[in-house]
Enzyme design. Structure first.
Site, mmCIF file in Angstrom:
data_model
loop_
_atom_site.group_PDB
_atom_site.id
_atom_site.type_symbol
_atom_site.label_atom_id
_atom_site.label_comp_id
_atom_site.label_asym_id
_atom_site.label_seq_id
_atom_site.Cartn_x
_atom_site.Cartn_y
_atom_site.Cartn_z
ATOM 1 N N ASP A 12 38.446 25.933 49.125
ATOM 2 C CA ASP A 12 38.400 26.022 50.588
ATOM 3 C C ASP A 12 38.369 27.493 50.990
ATOM 4 O O ASP A 12 39.257 28.265 50.610
ATOM 5 C CB ASP A 12 39.651 25.365 51.197
ATOM 6 C CG ASP A 12 39.651 23.851 51.021
ATOM 7 O OD1 ASP A 12 38.621 23.287 50.619
ATOM 8 O OD2 ASP A 12 40.700 23.235 51.291
ATOM 9 N N GLY A 40 40.660 14.910 45.249
ATOM 10 C CA GLY A 40 41.074 14.622 43.875
ATOM 11 C C GLY A 40 42.061 15.666 43.393
ATOM 12 O O GLY A 40 43.124 15.345 42.838
ATOM 13 N N GLY A 215 50.467 8.272 60.169
ATOM 14 C CA GLY A 215 50.919 9.581 60.626
ATOM 15 C C GLY A 215 52.443 9.594 60.732
ATOM 16 O O GLY A 215 53.142 9.071 59.846
ATOM 17 N N ASP A 246 46.837 13.222 51.204
ATOM 18 C CA ASP A 246 46.711 13.425 49.749
ATOM 19 C C ASP A 246 48.086 13.464 49.081
ATOM 20 O O ASP A 246 48.259 12.946 47.978
ATOM 21 C CB ASP A 246 45.953 14.728 49.453
ATOM 22 C CG ASP A 246 44.491 14.628 49.848
ATOM 23 O OD1 ASP A 246 43.965 13.497 49.911
ATOM 24 O OD2 ASP A 246 43.872 15.678 50.087
ATOM 25 N N SER A 290 52.001 23.099 50.258
ATOM 26 C CA SER A 290 53.031 22.311 50.952
ATOM 27 C C SER A 290 53.503 21.096 50.152
ATOM 28 O O SER A 290 54.466 20.432 50.530
ATOM 29 C CB SER A 290 52.500 21.844 52.311
ATOM 30 O OG SER A 290 51.554 20.812 52.129
HETATM 31 P P1 ATP Z 1 45.580 14.112 56.697
HETATM 32 O O1 ATP Z 1 44.107 13.841 56.888
HETATM 33 O O2 ATP Z 1 46.209 14.961 57.783
HETATM 34 O O3 ATP Z 1 45.934 14.589 55.340
HETATM 35 P P2 ATP Z 1 45.769 11.243 56.934
HETATM 36 O O4 ATP Z 1 45.078 11.013 58.236
HETATM 37 O O5 ATP Z 1 45.057 10.873 55.690
HETATM 38 O O6 ATP Z 1 46.340 12.720 56.839
HETATM 39 P P3 ATP Z 1 48.315 10.288 57.969
HETATM 40 O O7 ATP Z 1 48.519 8.842 58.220
HETATM 41 O O8 ATP Z 1 48.140 11.186 59.152
HETATM 42 O O9 ATP Z 1 47.146 10.423 56.899
HETATM 43 O O10 ATP Z 1 49.563 10.869 57.139
HETATM 44 C C1 ATP Z 1 49.899 10.425 55.845
HETATM 45 C C2 ATP Z 1 51.402 10.279 55.720
HETATM 46 O O11 ATP Z 1 52.010 11.557 55.978
HETATM 47 C C3 ATP Z 1 52.031 9.320 56.722
HETATM 48 O O12 ATP Z 1 52.037 8.000 56.207
HETATM 49 C C4 ATP Z 1 53.435 9.886 56.848
HETATM 50 O O13 ATP Z 1 54.228 9.403 55.784
HETATM 51 C C5 ATP Z 1 53.232 11.388 56.666
HETATM 52 N N1 ATP Z 1 53.121 12.084 57.960
HETATM 53 C C6 ATP Z 1 51.981 12.479 58.583
HETATM 54 N N2 ATP Z 1 52.255 13.104 59.753
HETATM 55 C C7 ATP Z 1 53.602 13.118 59.866
HETATM 56 C C8 ATP Z 1 54.523 13.623 60.853
HETATM 57 N N3 ATP Z 1 54.092 14.245 61.969
HETATM 58 N N4 ATP Z 1 55.843 13.441 60.636
HETATM 59 C C9 ATP Z 1 56.305 12.823 59.517
HETATM 60 N N5 ATP Z 1 55.491 12.329 58.553
HETATM 61 C C10 ATP Z 1 54.162 12.471 58.719
#
Ligand code: ATP
Length: 302
Positions: A12, A40, A215, A246, A290
């Site tokens: 990236d 991956g 999320g 991921d 992270s």
């Molecule tokens: P990204 O594309 O940002 O990596 P995503 O859209 O694939 O994420 P999300 O559902 O947004 O997936 O997030 C994955 C997991 O991360 C959620 O199931 C939750 O456990 C955790 N998570 C994401 N955002 C938060 C938040 N603001 N506070 C606490 N946990 C979070």
């Protein structure tokens, strides 16, 4: 016990800019940094940090970016099974403006050449306890990997991201499907914003267990024929959600591998572990930097 991740790796290239350039415009960046990425790669690192013994099948170019990604993966303790291809290592060029709005161009590069699994790669899949796949590599390869796993006892975790039209039967052949709400709606053929329990019902009807990540709200876990279980998210101050998905998938795979148990309850336990790992990740900046270690997740859960 081991996890095999087959998937993408990108470098990236992130430029901080005052504003994203309009067509024909040149802007000077305020800063630049490069980071390992690709679903991956991120998921392999997450599974390794969360305590799994990880092999990673990936296609890289014969270039400095490929060398760097390989070195960083090995430093994370991953047993790398890299193919070096006659194409550049995948890259993502990312502009981030002052309002944190971004604009991204991805070149799949070598990732697009991860086709026709070799005998050694098929053996690695058959030897693994858990196979983790995403959709940033050719879909025929994903389908071939799933078939190879199904021929033995390897459990398949399919993260159907980014959204794509999947070959028929692929969803039902996975053991656990993991998607966010947008991907779930696209796969289920329902409008974005549809109720998540309806989405889960459509996905589990295809025969596999499914997890929809929600999320901050956590994750909804569904097993065919059983009532869905909500694993609530942890309340944390979100600094950067990049890589949360991921981290969730890699941590889930590590937890499934560790328990070795195939019951619905163990899937919920693994989702709870993954939800804690992802919550830690959103409290910190960056994708790979992270991702927490097993000790951090255990401490966080208390
Ligand atoms: P990204 O594309 O940002 O990596 P995503 O859209 O694939 O994420 P999300 O559902 O947004 O997936 O997030 C994955 C997991 O991360 C959620 O199931 C939750 O456990 C955790 N998570 C994401 N955002 C938060 C938040 N603001 N506070 C606490 N946990 C979070």
């Amino acid at each position: 016990m081991s996890v095999l991740v087959l998937g993408s790796a990108n470098l990236d290239l992130v430029y901080d800019v005052d504003r994203i350039p309009a067509p024909g415009e040149t802007v000077l960046a305020r800063g630049f940094a490069s980071f390992p990425g690709g679903k991956g790669n991120n998921q392999a690192i997450a599974a390794a940090r969360c305590g799994a013994d990880v092999r990673f099948v990936v296609a890289l170019g014969r270039d400095a970016s490929g060398d760097r990604l390989a070195e960083e993966a090995r430093r994370a303790g991953i047993d790398l099974r890299d193919r070096r291809c006659d194409a550049p290592t995948g890259t993502a060029v990312i502009y981030v403006d002052r309002g944190a709005e971004n604009s991204i161009v991805v070149d799949s590069g070598a990732n697009a050449l991860l086709t026709d699994l070799t005998a050694a790669e098929r053996d690695d899949i058959a030897d693994a306890d858990v196979l983790v796949l995403q959709l940033e590599t050719p879909l025929d390869t994903v389908a071939e990997a799933v078939r190879t796993a199904r021929a033995g006892a390897t459990r398949v975790v399919l993260n159907a991201a980014p959204s794509a039209d999947l070959p028929p039967g692929l969803l039902g052949d996975a053991d656990v499907l993991v998607v966010n709400e947008h991907e779930a709606a696209a796969l289920a053929g329902l409008p974005a914003g549809a109720d998540e329990r309806s989405l889960l019902a459509v996905l589990t009807d295809r025969g596999a267990a499914a997890i929809i990540t929600l999320g901050a709200a956590g994750a909804l876990v569904g097993v065919p024929g059983a009532a869905p279980v909500l694993v609530p998210g942890h309340r944390v101050e979100a600094v950067d959600t990049t890589g949360a998905g991921d981290t969730f998938v890699g941590a889930l795979a590590a937890a499934l591998d560790r328990s070795g148990d195939r019951t619905p309850a163990s899937l919920v336990d693994a989702a709870a572990f993954a939800t804690a790992a992802a919550a830690i990740a959103v409290r910190r900046k960056g994708a790979v930097p992270s991702i927490p270690t097993l000790e951090e997740v255990l401490d966080f859960r208390g």
